[in-house]
Write a protein that holds these residues in place. Structure first.
Motif, short mmCIF file in Angstrom:
data_model
loop_
_atom_site.label_atom_id
_atom_site.label_comp_id
_atom_site.label_asym_id
_atom_site.label_seq_id
_atom_site.Cartn_x
_atom_site.Cartn_y
_atom_site.Cartn_z
N VAL A 154 58.62 38.04 61.55
CA VAL A 154 58.97 37.34 60.31
C VAL A 154 59.55 38.33 59.32
CG1 VAL A 154 57.20 35.55 60.59
CG2 VAL A 154 56.66 37.64 59.33
N ALA A 155 60.28 37.81 58.35
CA ALA A 155 60.82 38.63 57.28
C ALA A 155 60.00 38.42 56.01
CB ALA A 155 62.28 38.26 57.01
N ALA A 156 59.81 39.50 55.26
CA ALA A 156 59.14 39.42 53.97
C ALA A 156 60.21 39.26 52.89
CB ALA A 156 58.32 40.68 53.71
N VAL A 157 60.10 38.19 52.09
CA VAL A 157 61.09 37.86 51.08
C VAL A 157 60.46 37.98 49.70
CG1 VAL A 157 62.72 36.11 50.26
CG2 VAL A 157 62.13 36.22 52.69
N GLU A 158 61.15 38.64 48.79
CA GLU A 158 60.70 38.73 47.40
C GLU A 158 61.85 38.37 46.48
OE1 GLU A 158 60.02 42.40 44.52
OE2 GLU A 158 58.23 42.10 45.78
N VAL A 159 61.61 37.43 45.58
CA VAL A 159 62.59 37.02 44.58
C VAL A 159 62.01 37.34 43.20
CG1 VAL A 159 63.89 35.12 43.56
CG2 VAL A 159 63.51 35.19 46.04
N ARG A 160 62.77 38.07 42.39
CA ARG A 160 62.34 38.39 41.03
C ARG A 160 63.10 37.51 40.04
NH1 ARG A 160 59.05 42.51 40.15
NH2 ARG A 160 58.58 43.92 41.89
N PRO A 161 62.45 36.49 39.47
CA PRO A 161 63.13 35.64 38.48
C PRO A 161 63.47 36.45 37.23
CG PRO A 161 61.11 34.62 39.29
CD PRO A 161 61.07 36.04 39.74
N SER A 172 63.39 37.46 33.56
CA SER A 172 62.39 37.33 32.51
C SER A 172 63.04 36.85 31.22
CB SER A 172 61.70 38.67 32.26
OG SER A 172 61.17 39.18 33.45
N GLY A 173 62.31 36.00 30.47
CA GLY A 173 62.77 35.55 29.17
C GLY A 173 62.26 36.47 28.07
N PRO A 174 62.52 36.15 26.79
CA PRO A 174 62.05 36.99 25.68
C PRO A 174 60.53 37.09 25.68
CG PRO A 174 63.67 35.37 24.93
CD PRO A 174 63.29 35.00 26.33
N GLY A 175 60.02 38.31 25.82
CA GLY A 175 58.59 38.53 25.77
C GLY A 175 57.83 37.99 26.97
N ALA A 176 58.54 37.65 28.04
CA ALA A 176 57.87 37.06 29.20
C ALA A 176 58.11 37.93 30.42
CB ALA A 176 58.39 35.65 29.47
N GLU A 177 57.09 38.01 31.26
CA GLU A 177 57.21 38.71 32.54
C GLU A 177 56.85 37.72 33.64
OE1 GLU A 177 58.25 41.63 33.52
OE2 GLU A 177 58.75 42.33 31.50
N LEU A 178 57.83 37.27 34.41
CA LEU A 178 57.59 36.31 35.47
C LEU A 178 57.19 37.04 36.75
CD1 LEU A 178 60.58 33.86 34.91
CD2 LEU A 178 58.25 33.75 34.00
N SER A 179 56.20 36.51 37.43
CA SER A 179 55.73 37.13 38.66
C SER A 179 56.76 36.94 39.77
CB SER A 179 54.40 36.51 39.10
OG SER A 179 53.42 36.72 38.11
N PRO A 180 56.89 37.91 40.67
CA PRO A 180 57.80 37.75 41.81
C PRO A 180 57.36 36.58 42.69
CG PRO A 180 57.07 40.04 41.58
CD PRO A 180 56.22 39.23 40.66
N LEU A 181 58.33 35.93 43.30
CA LEU A 181 58.07 34.86 44.25
C LEU A 181 58.11 35.47 45.65
CD1 LEU A 181 60.44 32.17 42.71
CD2 LEU A 181 57.98 32.44 42.32
N LEU A 182 57.05 35.28 46.42
CA LEU A 182 56.91 35.91 47.73
C LEU A 182 56.85 34.85 48.82
CD1 LEU A 182 54.16 38.54 46.81
CD2 LEU A 182 56.64 38.83 46.70
N ALA A 183 57.43 35.17 49.97
CA ALA A 183 57.37 34.25 51.11
C ALA A 183 57.63 35.04 52.38
CB ALA A 183 58.40 33.13 50.97
#
Length: 286
Positions: free
Chosen positions: A222-229, A231-242
């Motif tokens: 399998v492949a490990a996939v990471e997507v980094r959305p 970030s907005g002002p003052g926000a840190e979005l967690s990476p999406l993993l699959a």
């Protein structure tokens, strides 16, 4: 991993870039290999001669002396000739770009890597194959990573680089980034709008700008996939993993970096994992 017979004759293909950049390491590697096995040394002057030498290897075990691009070229050629599964590769890393070989478990010193060729073990590795018959050995990144400038007059010492990165990170958390410009899109930098699907399931869609996507072949088919959305002002979005066997990325024209090569622009591309698709000789454990 299985021990590889050291009695096999070797075809030592020395990439021209390795000869130009580090002739001494090439000489050392050639001496170690010649002392431990029957060798035929090939000195191709370009990609076409490199391909011919590999195609005419006969029963000899191919050993590539060169950098990550030379290793990738050998794997790509064998894959497209449908000979990769039955051919075990060895590499003696020489040159400037050796991160891929190191990540695959190959020593980067000429003596240690040449000795691993002679008495190492075969490690079966997964491979990412795309729908244009391209291959990925180590990692796929969107957008391509661009190395930072190395001019000390601009960046100063290492501490100044750390300070600069810290400031840039702080600014990213406080200021909303503008939409990607046409110049950024052409260069393959800045945020992007992409649809990423893993085994047919959408991980992120076009309505969510992303900073980066990475796909790495794993060890279990399998492949490990990471997507980094983005970030907005003052926000840190967690990476999406699959994890999955097939990864499709589509959207506006984008470029991607597969190992040492930047490709594109493309609108859509699918990468599929081939489990245990190729064999690489690495040092024996212990």
């Amino acid at each position: 991993m299985a021990t590889y017979p050291t009695s096999d004759p070797l075809l030592v293909i020395i990439d021209p870039a390795a000869r130009r950049t580090d002739g001494e390491s090439v000489r050392i590697a050639k001496d170690v290999l010649s002392a431990g096995a029957a060798t035929k040394v090939c000195l191709p002057e370009g990609p076409e001669e490199f391909a011919r030498a590999l195609a005419r290897r006969g029963s000899r075990r191919p050993v590539v002396v060169g950098d990550d691009r030379a290793l990738l070229r050998a794997v790509t050629l064998l894959h497209r000739r449908r000979e990769l599964a039955g051919c075990v590769l060895s590499v003696v890393p020489v040159g400037g770009a050796l991160a891929l070989a190191r990540s695959l478990g190959v020593p980067t010193g000429p003596v240690a890597s040449a000795r691993a060729v002679l008495d190492g073990c075969v490690r079966r590795l997964d491979l990412l194959v795309d729908d244009s018959d391209g291959v990925v050995l180590g990692a796929l990144r969107i957008p391509p990573l661009v190395p930072p400038p190395a001019d000390p007059a601009v960046l100063g010492a290492g501490a100044h680089r750390d300070w600069l990165r810290t400031c840039q990170s702080l600014v990213r958390t406080l200021v909303a980034r503008p939409p990607r410009t046409a110049a950024e899109a052409q260069a393959g930098t800045g945020p992007a709008r992409l649809r990423v699907e893993v085994d047919g399931v959408t991980l992120v869609d076009l309505d969510q700008p992303v900073e980066a996507v990475s796909v790495v072949p794993g060890a279990r088919g399998v492949a490990a996939v990471e997507v980094r959305p983005l970030s907005g002002p003052g926000a840190e979005l967690s990476p999406l993993l699959a994890e999955g066997r097939a990864v499709t990325v589509s959207g506006a024209h984008y470029r991607y970096r597969a190992d040492a090569v930047v490709s594109g622009p493309v609108r859509t591309r699918t990468w599929t994992v081939r489990e245990g698709a190729w064999g690489l000789v690495v040092p024996a454990a212990g």
